[in-house]
Motif scaffolding. Structure first.
Motif, mmCIF file in Angstrom:
data_model
loop_
_atom_site.group_PDB
_atom_site.id
_atom_site.type_symbol
_atom_site.label_atom_id
_atom_site.label_comp_id
_atom_site.label_asym_id
_atom_site.label_seq_id
_atom_site.Cartn_x
_atom_site.Cartn_y
_atom_site.Cartn_z
ATOM 1 N N SER A 87 -7.405 36.406 105.297
ATOM 2 C CA SER A 87 -8.334 34.996 105.094
ATOM 3 C C SER A 87 -8.912 35.449 103.589
ATOM 4 N N LEU A 88 -8.274 35.515 102.672
ATOM 5 C CA LEU A 88 -8.845 35.627 101.082
ATOM 6 C C LEU A 88 -8.784 34.298 100.591
ATOM 7 N N ASP A 89 -9.756 34.126 99.528
ATOM 8 C CA ASP A 89 -9.978 32.974 98.676
ATOM 9 C C ASP A 89 -8.618 32.819 97.702
ATOM 10 N N LYS A 90 -7.680 31.994 97.947
ATOM 11 C CA LYS A 90 -6.690 31.963 97.055
ATOM 12 C C LYS A 90 -6.918 31.170 95.749
ATOM 13 N N ASP A 91 -7.987 30.820 95.623
ATOM 14 C CA ASP A 91 -8.447 30.303 94.221
ATOM 15 C C ASP A 91 -8.971 31.284 93.365
ATOM 16 N N LEU A 92 -9.092 32.503 93.883
ATOM 17 C CA LEU A 92 -9.850 33.603 93.179
ATOM 18 C C LEU A 92 -8.716 34.693 93.077
ATOM 19 N N THR A 93 -9.175 35.668 92.092
ATOM 20 C CA THR A 93 -8.272 36.776 91.918
ATOM 21 C C THR A 93 -8.749 37.966 93.119
ATOM 22 N N GLU A 96 -11.932 39.413 92.230
ATOM 23 C CA GLU A 96 -13.277 38.453 92.536
ATOM 24 C C GLU A 96 -13.567 38.085 94.314
ATOM 25 N N ILE A 99 -15.399 41.468 94.853
ATOM 26 C CA ILE A 99 -16.689 41.296 94.459
ATOM 27 C C ILE A 99 -17.431 40.366 95.357
ATOM 28 N N SER A 100 -17.106 39.097 95.569
ATOM 29 C CA SER A 100 -17.785 38.128 96.450
ATOM 30 C C SER A 100 -18.007 38.872 97.709
ATOM 31 N N HIS A 101 -17.215 39.480 98.414
ATOM 32 C CA HIS A 101 -17.584 40.204 99.622
ATOM 33 C C HIS A 101 -18.491 41.129 99.599
#
Ligand SMILES: Nc1ncnc2c1ncn2[C@@H]1O[C@H](COP(=O)(O)OP(=O)(O)OP(=O)(O)O)[C@@H](O)[C@H]1O
Ligand SMILES: [Mg+2]
Lengths: 286, 257
Positions: A87-93, A96, A99-101
Motif C-alpha cells: 500500500s504505497l503511494d504510487k504518485d511518489l518515489t 518520499e 519520508i511520509s511514513h
C-alpha cells in the motif's frame, strides 16, 4: 512479562456475514506469535481491527494498556503493520513514501534520514530510493513497504503474509530481520501460509478458522496434541494421514498396511496439525 | 497547537510532493476550464450592462472564480483521496499512524486549497489584466476581502471533496456525485447570472447550495463600488464549511471498511 495485546470478545461483521466471531486472544510482550488459518479465516480482518484500519462491531482491544477506542493515538504509535497488499503511494518515489511514513510518526529529520539509510541498506533498496513506486517489481515494492512499517521502531509489528511474492533471498533476509527484532524485544505477530516458517520461528501459534481461535499453543505442544508421530500412506489415489502418540503405535499401524503401498513414518509437523484442525489443505481446497 | 500545525504539514507533505511532480499538468488542468468559461460566457455572450451597473464580463469573472474554487478544490481533493483510499491503499497506511483526525482533515484538504487558489488567482489576474487593458472587466478590484473569501471558498469545497471521497464506494460513485451535485451547481449557483433574477422558488433551492453563497460573496468582494459586502453570505459559507468539516471528521472517526 505481561500481555501487550489483549483482544476480548472481538466481533466483526461484513454485511451480515461474520468474519471474526467472538475472538479472544492475548499476545505476550516480546513474543513471536504465529497467526495461521485457511483463506478467509479472518486473519487479515483481525489484524486490521487491531491496527485501527476498520471498526469492529463489538469487543475490546487494548494495546500496551491503551484501549483502542478510547486512546487510539497512543495505541497506534506503538504499532507497525505490514499489510497483505502493498500500500504505497504510487504518485511518489520510494524515498518520499518513506519520508511520509516517518513524518506520520512524528520522527525528526535527522532520525528519519538515519533510519531510512539504515533500513534501505539492509534491504538493498538504496538504488531504488528515488524511483517511482511503479518502476519496481512486486517483490521490491514489498521490501519498501516492509521498510516503511519498521521505520519508527514499533513495539509491536504485525506482518500479514510478509513473504508472499518475495524471492528466496529476500525471504531469508526478512526472517533474519524478524529474528533480530525478536531478540531485541519487539513483539511480532506473523501471518503466513508458509507453515514451516511459522513452525521454525514462532514461540506460540494460534490457528483461526471461521473467525474463531481453534488452537493456541507452542508448535511443539500443538503437534503433541494430534500425536507426535505421523504415518503417511497412499490409499485409493489419495494420501492418508494418521497420527499416533508413540513410535510403537505408529509402527504397529504401519505393519497392517499392504506391503505394496509406500508408507512414511515421521514426526508430526505444524502442517499436519493445521490440516487436522481445519480440515482443509493449506492453500485452499477440501 | 504547534503540534497540530506540524501534523497538518506532515499529512500534506506527500500531496505537495505529488503536486511538484506534476506541476505543469496541474497548472494546465486548473486554468483550462475557467478560461473557456470566460471566453464563452464573458466574451461570447456579451450581454451589455447588468442590473447592478457593471459590464457582464465584470459580473461573470467573480462567478467564474467561485466556480474554479469549486472545480479545482473539490476535484483535486476528492480525486487524490479517492485514489489513495481505493487504489493505492496508502490512505490506510496513514490512518494507522498516530495522527489526530483534525490534522488529517486539514492536511488532506491542503492540496485542494493550493490548487484552487492557483486556479482562482490566475483567472482573476487575467480578469484584472483585461480590465487594465480596457478589454473588459474594468470595474473589478483586488480587495483583501476578495482574498479572504476565495481562500474560504477553496477550503469549503476541499472539505466537500473529502466528504465525497470518503463516502464513495468506487470510482463510479464519485462520477455520479460529480454529475448529480457538482455539475448543476456549476451552472446554476449565481455563477453566470444573478440568482435574484429568478423565481423565489428557484432562489430558495439555490440558497440550499454552497456555491451560491460563494459566488455572491466573491462577487460582492470583487465589486466593492457596486455591491455591498455580503456578510450574510460570508456567514452562510462559513456554516457550510463547519458542516462539511464535521462530516469529514465524523466519517474518519466511524470508518467501516
Ligand atoms: N472488505 C470486505 N468486505 C466484505 N467482506 C470481507 C471484507 N474483507 C474481508 N471480508 C470477508 O471476511 C472474511 C475474512 O477475510 P480475511 O481477509 O480476514 O481472511 P484471511 O484469513 O486473511 O484470508 P487469506 O489467508 O486469504 O488472507 C472472508 O470471508 C472475507 O470474504
Ligand atoms: Mg489475509
Amino acid at each position: 512479562m505481561g500481555d501487550i495485546i489483549v483482544i476480548e470478545d472481538l466481533v466483526k461483521m461484513f454485511d451480515g456475514k461474520t468474519a471474526v466471531d467472538h475472538l479472544d486472544l492475548r499476545i505476550r510482550e516480546g513474543e513471536l506469535f504465529g497467526f495461521l488459518g485457511p483463506n478467509g479465516a479472518g486473519k487479515t480482518t483481525t489484524v486490521r481491527c487491531v491496527a485501527t484500519l476498520t471498526n469492529f462491531d463489538s469487543g475490546t482491544i487494548t494495546v500496551d494498556g491503551y484501549n483502542l477506542r478510547r486512546n487510539p493515538v497512543e495505541a497506534k504509535s506503538r504499532m507497525g503493520v505490514i499489510q497483505q497488499q502493498v500500500s504505497l503511494d504510487k504518485d511518489l518515489t520510494i524515498r518520499e513514501n518513506m519520508i511520509s511514513h516517518a513524518m506520520y510518526h512524528m520522527m525528526g529529520k535527522a532520525e528519519r534520514d538515519a533510519r531510512i539509510r539504515e533500513l534501505s541498506d539492509l534491504f538493498g533498496l538504496e538504488e531504488y530510493l528515488d524511483k517511482p513506486v511503479d518502476s519496481l517489481s512486486g517483490g521490491w515494492k514489498k521490501r519498501a513497504a516492509i521498510v516503511c512499517a519498521m521505520l519508527h521502531s514499533p513495539r509491536v509489528l504485525f506482518l500479514d503474509e510478509p513473504t508472499s511474492g518475495l524471492d528466496i533471498n529476500a525471504r531469508r533476509l526478512l526472517w533474519d530481520v524478524v529474528r533480530k527484532l525478536h531478540a531485541d524485544g519487539t513483539t511480532i505477530v506473523l501471518t503466513t501460509h508458509y507453515i514451516e516458517e511459522a513452525e521454525a520461528l514462532c514461540d506460540r501459534v494460534g490457528i483461526i478458522d471461521h473467525g474463531r481461535i481453534i488452537a493456541l499453543d507452542t508448535p511443539q505442544r500443538l503437534c503433541e496434541g494430534v500425536g507426535s508421530v505421523a504415518v503417511e500412506y497412499l490409499e485409493g489415489g489419495k494420501t492418508q494421514y494418521r497420527y499416533f502418540g508413540t513410535r510403537e503405535d505408529a509402527n504397529a499401524f504401519a505393519s497392517t498396511i499392504d506391503t505394496g503401498v509406500d508408507v512414511t513414518i515421521r514426526k508430526t509437523n505444524l502442517e499436519d496439525v493445521f490440516v487436522e484442525l481445519t480440515g482443509k489443505s493449506v492453500g485452499g481446497g477440501k | 497547537m504547534s503540534n497540530l500545525l506540524r501534523q497538518i504539514y506532515y499529512v500534506a507533505w506527500g500531496d505537495m510532493m505529488f503536486m511538484r511532480h506534476n506541476f505543469l499538468n496541474i497548472l494546465i488542468m486548473s486554468i483550462m476550464s475557467p478560461i473557456l468559461y470566460l471566453i464563452a460566457f464573458g466574451f461570447g455572450l456579451r450581454t451589455g450592462t447588468t442590473d447592478i451597473g457593471v459590464s457582464y464580463v465584470s459580473f461573470v469573472i467573480p462567478g467564474i472564480v467561485a466556480l474554479s474554487s469549486l472545480n479545482s478544490s473539490f476535484s483535486s481533493t476528492s480525486t487524490r483521496m479517492n485514489v489513495q483510499r481505493l487504489y493505492y491503499r496508502s490512505f490506510d497506511e496513514m490512518m494507522m499512524c498516530p495522527l489526530s483526525l483534525h490534522a488529517i482533515v486539514w492536511g488532506k484538504c491542503m492540496l485542494g486549497l493550493v490548487r484552487g487558489l492557483i486556479a482562482c488567482f490566475i483567472l482573476y489576474a487575467l480578469g484584472l489584466g483585461l480590465g487594465a487593458g480596457g478589454i473588459g472587466g474594468m470595474e473589478l478590484e483586488l480587495t483583501p476581502m476578495f482574498v479572504v473569501c476565495t481562500v474560504l471558498s477553496c477550503i469549503v469545497f476541499s472539505f466537500l471533496g473529502m466528504a465525497a471521497a470518503l463516502l464513495a464506494k468506487s470510482h463510479q460513485s464519485m462520477a455520479t456525485f460529480n454529475s448529480l451535485i457538482i455539475l448543476p451547481m456549476t451552472f446554476l449557483c449565481g455563477t453566470f447570472f444573478s440568482v435574484s433574477a429568478l423565481h423565489p422558488v428557484f432562489q430558495t433551492i439555490l440558497y440550499c447550495l454552497p456555491l451560491t453563497y460563494s459566488s455572491e460573496l466573491i462577487r460582492s468582494a470583487a465589486l466593492p463600488d457596486f455591491l455591498e459586502f455580503d456578510w450574510l453570505c460570508l456567514l452562510g459559507l462559513i456554516l457550510w464549511g463547519v458542516a462539511f468539516y464535521t462530516i469529514d471528521y465524523w466519517l474518519l472517526k466511524t470508518r467501516k471498511v
